[in-house]
Design a protein around this motif. Structure first.
Motif, PDB file in Angstrom:
ATOM      1  N   GLU A 111     -11.459  -9.144  -5.072  1.00  0.00           N
ATOM      2  CA  GLU A 111     -11.187  -8.435  -6.323  1.00  0.00           C
ATOM      3  C   GLU A 111     -11.058  -6.929  -6.085  1.00  0.00           C
ATOM      4  O   GLU A 111     -10.191  -6.269  -6.663  1.00  0.00           O
ATOM      5  N   LEU A 115      -7.576  -5.046  -6.971  1.00  0.00           N
ATOM      6  CA  LEU A 115      -7.518  -3.991  -7.983  1.00  0.00           C
ATOM      7  C   LEU A 115      -7.387  -2.583  -7.386  1.00  0.00           C
ATOM      8  O   LEU A 115      -7.419  -1.592  -8.112  1.00  0.00           O
ATOM      9  N   LYS A 123      -8.682  -0.101 -14.379  1.00  0.00           N
ATOM     10  CA  LYS A 123      -9.373  -1.384 -14.168  1.00  0.00           C
ATOM     11  C   LYS A 123     -10.022  -1.863 -15.459  1.00  0.00           C
ATOM     12  O   LYS A 123      -9.910  -3.027 -15.826  1.00  0.00           O
ATOM     13  N   ARG A 127      -8.825  -5.220 -17.642  1.00  0.00           N
ATOM     14  CA  ARG A 127      -9.754  -6.284 -18.046  1.00  0.00           C
ATOM     15  C   ARG A 127      -9.761  -6.454 -19.565  1.00  0.00           C
ATOM     16  O   ARG A 127      -9.740  -7.565 -20.073  1.00  0.00           O
TER      17      ARG A 127
END
Length: 140
Positions: A111, A115, A123, A127
């Motif tokens: 992850e 990202l 980020k 999300r």
């Protein structure tokens, strides 16, 4: 004409699934099984096979197959609900908890790399936007 948003989402899903499959193969579980273990951990003593199949948009037979595989690997266990004998509840075993910790550690690394192109605020926004899309589908 720029690529359709849904096309880009599908391409991203394919890339993420392929990488997850490769990483999780070291632990002998699939991405679906990994997500299932996470979901069970997040909802301890509160899930039945039927609830899981609805939540994952899966047939009860497919969900039972995934659960059976994870039971055979001793990562999940089923038990009878004390209040409703006809309901089977699902929880992680100690081995399941340990395996999930290892998988989560591997996924943390993936992850972070995935990202990497985003700044910290991007980020958070990414999300949030994904969460809004998922919530929107639940409300359809």
């Amino acid at each position: 004409m720029p690529a359709r948003t849904i096309y880009l989402i599908k391409r991203l899903e394919i890339e993420v699934t392929a990488r997850m499959t490769k990483i999780l193969s070291a632990y002998e579980i699939t991405p679906t099984q990994y997500i299932l273990l996470n979901f069970v951990e997040d909802h301890p003593d509160d899930l039945s096979s039927a609830q899981l199949s609805r939540r994952f948009s899966m047939t009860p037979q497919s969900m039972n197959e995934n659960i059976k595989i994870l039971q055979n690997k001793e990562l999940l266990e089923k038990y009878t609900d004390p209040n409703h004998r006809r309901i089977l509840r699902i929880s992680l075993t100690e081995k399941g908890i340990e395996t999930l910790k290892l998988c989560n550690s591997a996924m943390d690394g993936f992850e972070k790399e995935f990202l990497k192109p985003f700044g910290s605020m991007e980020k958070v926004e990414f999300r949030d936007l994904m969460g809004k899309l998922i919530e929107g589908f639940r409300n359809m």
